[in-house]
Design an enzyme around this catalytic site. Structure first.
Site, PDB file in Angstrom:
ATOM      1  N   GLU A 152     -20.219  -9.514   1.485  1.00  0.00           N
ATOM      2  CA  GLU A 152     -20.036 -10.470   2.589  1.00  0.00           C
ATOM      3  C   GLU A 152     -18.931 -10.055   3.544  1.00  0.00           C
ATOM      4  O   GLU A 152     -18.230 -10.882   4.110  1.00  0.00           O
ATOM      5  CB  GLU A 152     -19.752 -11.874   2.053  1.00  0.00           C
TER       6      GLU A 152
ATOM      7  N   GLN B 239       0.843  -1.196   0.000  1.00  0.00           N
ATOM      8  CA  GLN B 239       0.000   0.000   0.000  1.00  0.00           C
ATOM      9  C   GLN B 239       0.882   1.252   0.000  1.00  0.00           C
ATOM     10  O   GLN B 239       1.730   1.392   0.871  1.00  0.00           O
ATOM     11  CB  GLN B 239      -0.891  -0.012   1.239  1.00  0.00           C
ATOM     12  N   GLY B 240       0.638   2.119  -0.965  1.00  0.00           N
ATOM     13  CA  GLY B 240       1.403   3.365  -1.021  1.00  0.00           C
ATOM     14  C   GLY B 240       0.512   4.545  -0.688  1.00  0.00           C
ATOM     15  O   GLY B 240       0.175   5.341  -1.558  1.00  0.00           O
ATOM     16  N   TYR B 241       0.115   4.632   0.555  1.00  0.00           N
ATOM     17  CA  TYR B 241      -0.757   5.728   0.990  1.00  0.00           C
ATOM     18  C   TYR B 241       0.021   6.706   1.875  1.00  0.00           C
ATOM     19  O   TYR B 241       0.268   7.833   1.503  1.00  0.00           O
ATOM     20  CB  TYR B 241      -1.968   5.196   1.778  1.00  0.00           C
ATOM     21  N   SER B 242       0.402   6.245   3.093  1.00  0.00           N
ATOM     22  CA  SER B 242       1.015   7.148   4.068  1.00  0.00           C
ATOM     23  C   SER B 242       2.357   7.683   3.568  1.00  0.00           C
ATOM     24  O   SER B 242       3.072   7.012   2.812  1.00  0.00           O
ATOM     25  CB  SER B 242       1.259   6.414   5.390  1.00  0.00           C
TER      26      SER B 242
ATOM     27  N   SER C  23       2.918  -2.413   4.649  1.00  0.00           N
ATOM     28  CA  SER C  23       3.045  -3.757   5.205  1.00  0.00           C
ATOM     29  C   SER C  23       3.376  -4.714   4.066  1.00  0.00           C
ATOM     30  O   SER C  23       3.008  -4.465   2.914  1.00  0.00           O
ATOM     31  CB  SER C  23       1.770  -4.181   5.939  1.00  0.00           C
TER      32      SER C  23
END
Lengths: 396, 352
Positions: A242, A124-127, A159
């Protein structure tokens, strides 16, 4: 109210159990063949409609109608048989749902199967160092050059970052737009000379996250998801299919059971600690919270099964889990006494004594940060749950 | 699988909420707390007209034959509206009679309890728990003194806890002496009741079950009260302005209120489960009742304090409504035994 799953689902449970009896026998498999055996098992389970239920058949899923109860029955039976469920991680949890909702046909064909098989591992390349809770302030820049985006900047807290083959990223593409409107959602391959990564050593001593540096890294425009400048909205796409489960309640229940076990095994004043009135009181006090969390997750599950919108308690579950984790940690710390002065051996190794609770103690601390800090959770509860006015400084 | 309320259950709660808003508005609550009346008869009668007295009673006696969950949902709205009158006693006494094998007592009392023509209250005694009860019985006559009996001066019948954990029904009359006590919660007045060889009907109902019913209804009442204190705080934070903006916009207060919501909303399902477990006769029913009662007692007091603190000066006044629920929270915490008592019971029930 009725907490049973009903006849139809119990008969479905029998089918799942029969299938697992035949299809999942890891004891009969040699270690080198295990990876292929698991892949084969997942394929069979998908064929039966047990796995990848939200994913259309044309991309390798089993494309099942939404059925929260059947999904829960499947989870319970697979857990019981200790059989592997779907490949986990950010790819399945975040990239695939986003692709299904917002991706083009070509993008779906290109990425979904390879993510399901585990060939593509997504970071994930967000923060960013300067963009934590204020995520929409990201500064990593992508500039269009023909049919490519050219990326420069830094990402953090990824992560599985050391293993990741690909990244999904929020990049600033419109320098002059308001901060939420200047972001584009990009996919990129990490196999590029301009990418450097290094692990972040955590307070636990372990390193499960990475930071990334990007220097003129390119990715095709065809890998952009959604419109240019609409990345903030794209990133909010989550798997609705779900999603409801009582997984975190089971996890918390297990943790509480471990705490009770610790109280039974710890000696205090010549008797088990659980005979101490203070300990008994502390345990039941925590149990009240643990059960409130459990039955609230039943409640959310029930709403999802009926197709009703979730009640406001849904906004509180993460904070609740965090706070209960803290209570459990503090009580355990009291109980283990001097052993808390020892460094625990790594999880999964032999010779771990009561000091192993320090792992839970640090884990509960991590919970208060990961996935939206505790203070951000309180903002969400206050503003979305109770309708309190927003702080204008925090933007839209 | 269903673990949320039906539309009908929501509609029943709304009907009770509306009835209480009409029959027991703020002005009447203040009249009640400033006056000497035992309880507000008009709102009580309105609730009885809705059928709250007979919720758990058999249809043949005029009841609706519903479960404890429905009764708890009603008690919750009662707590929200600061119901005056012994609602918990009315429901628990009716059930104690219904679960005993005494057809005469059933015919004599259940129709009247269902309509509210008779008012019933609990006289458990000593330390609340059935094993501590100490009113003695000689034949069909009972003697002893019980403190903290709600609405005792208006009650027609008392559900009395006897030594040995048995239950008896005693009608108000010349062998029953009532000595009013000052009550911290002025919406629920109370007295010491002295039974002087009073004629009694011994009941065969399982007193542990009836006590569990009272615990769960009290937990539901506390939930409703906590919700009310939270709602008042949220409304105040949106409307009160300081430093040129609504105080609820300040993150410090917003977070305090979010913490309050975190105490109230998840606890709702704990109350539901305890009632559900009782209705289904699940193995963990008694423990669930003890834990729900202890947890909600603590939550209500915690919310009551936080609500006053969040309001500032106005919250500390007598005339602002919050004082009523704050006092109810302190009273509720002790009523039927404090949280520590029920937590210890829960520990014992787990064989710890």
């Amino acid at each position: 109210m009725d907490l049973s799953y009903g006849e139809e689902n119990e008969s479905y449970r029998k089918d799942v159990r029969e299938f697992l009896k035949v299809a999942w026998n890891p004891a009969s498999v040699e270690k080198p063949a295990m990876k292929a055996y698991i892949a084969g098992f997942r394929e069979k389970a998908t064929g039966k409609g047990y796995l990848y239920r939200a994913i259309p058949r044309e991309f390798g899923g089993s494309q099942q109608p939404v059925d929260v109860l059947k999904a829960q029955v499947i989870r319970e039976e697979f857990a019981r048989a200790r059989a592997p469920m779907e490949v986990g991680g950010n790819g399945m949890n975040m990239v695939v749902p986003t692709l299904l909702e917002r991706g083009t046909q070509e993008q779906k064909e290109q990425f979904i199967r390879k993510t399901m098989s585990g060939e593509y591992i997504w970071g994930q390349g967000y923060s960013e160092p300067g963009s934590g809770s204020d995520l929409a302030s990201v500064r990593t820049k992508a500039v269009l050059d023909g049919d490519k985006w050219v990326i420069n900047g830094q990402k953090i807290w990824t992560s599985q970052g050391m293993d990741a083959t690909h990244m999904f990223m929020l990049a600033r593409t419109e320098a002059d737009a308001p901060k939420h409107a200047g972001i584009t959602y990009l996919l990129l391959s990490l196999d590029h000379p301009g990418v450097t990564r290094q692990p972040i050593k955590q307070i636990t001593g372990g390193a499960t996250f990475c930071e990334f540096f990007f220097e003129d890294v390119t990715t095709p425009v065809a890998w952009q998801i959604g419109d240019r400048g609409d990345g903030w909205n794209v990133s909010k796409t989550t798997l609705k299919h779900e999603r409801a489960s009582i997984g975190s309640a089971d996890m918390l229940g297990h943790q509480f059971a471990q705490l009770v076990k610790l109280a039974k095994e710890t000696q205090r004043n010549g008797q088990p600690a659980i005979k101490d009135p203070l300990v008994r009181d502390a345990l039941v006090r925590i149990e009240g919270w643990v059960l409130a969390h459990r039955y609230s997750s039943y409640r959310l599950f029930s709403h999802a099964a009926a197709g009703d919108p979730p009640p406001s308690v849904g906004l509180m579950m993460k904070l609740l889990l965090t706070e209960i984790g803290h209570d459990i940690a503090l009580t355990a710390e009291d109980m283990i006494g001097d052993e808390a002065m020892l460094e625990p051996a790594p999880p999964g190794t032999r010779g771990r004594g009561p000091e192993k609770w320090l792992d839970q103690i640090m884990g509960s601390l991590g919970n208060s940060i990961a996935g939206g800090t505790t203070n951000i959770q309180r903002n969400i509860i206050g503003e979305r749950g109770l309708g309190l006015p927003r702080d204008p400084a925090m933007g839209a | 699988m269903r673990f949320h309320l039906s539309e009908e259950q929501g509609a029943i709660q709304d009907a009770i909420r509306g009835t209480l808003a009409d029959s027991l508005p703020s002005e009447k609550l203040h009249k009640l707390i400033d006056g000497e009346a035992e309880f507000d008869r008009e709102s009580w009668d309105a609730l009885m007209a809705l059928g709250l007295g007979g919720l758990m009673l058999p249809e043949q006696y005029g009841g609706s034959d519903l479960g404890l969950l429905d009764a708890a949902l009603s008690a919750e709205v009662g707590g929200e509206g600061a119901v005056s009158g012994p609602l918990i006693g009315q429901i628990a006494t009716g059930l104690a009679i219904a679960e005993s094998d005494d057809d005469d007592a059933k015919s004599a009392w259940l129709p009247k309890l269902a309509t509210g023509d008779a008012v019933a209250t609990l006289a458990f005694g000593r330390d609340w728990l059935p094993e501590s009860w100490d009113v003695s019985a000689v034949g069909n006559r009972v003697s002893g003194s019980v403190r903290f009996v709600q609405a005792a001066t208006m009650a027609d019948v008392y559900l009395v806890g006897l030594a040995g954990g048995k239950l008896a029904l005693v009608e108000a009359g010349e062998h029953v002496e009532v000595q009013p006590l000052e009550s911290f919660d002025r919406t629920r007045r109370q007295s010491t009741v002295i039974f002087n060889s009073a004629p009694a009907t011994l009941l065969s109902a399982d007193s542990g079950r009836i006590f569990d019913v009272a615990l769960i209804l009290a937990a539901a009442d506390a939930l409703g009260g906590a919700q009310k204190a939270l709602d008042m705080t949220v409304a105040y934070a949106k409307e009160r302005e300081q430093f040129g903006q609504p105080i609820g916009q300040f993150q410090a207060l917003k977070h305090q209120i979010a913490q309050m919501a975190l105490e109230v909303e998840p606890a709702r399902a704990l109350v539901w489960y305890a009632a559900y477990a009782f209705d289904k006769g699940l193995d963990d029913a008694r423990r669930a009742a003890a834990i729900a009662n202890a947890h909600l007692s603590d939550r209500f007091v915690s919310i009551g304090r936080a609500a006053v603190a969040a309001h500032g000066g106005i919250g500390y006044t007598w005339e602002y409504d919050l004082s009523i629920w704050f006092r109810r929270s302190i009273y509720s915490r002790a009523y039927l035994g404090g949280p520590a008592v029920h937590r210890e019971r829960a520990a014992q029930l787990a064989n710890w």
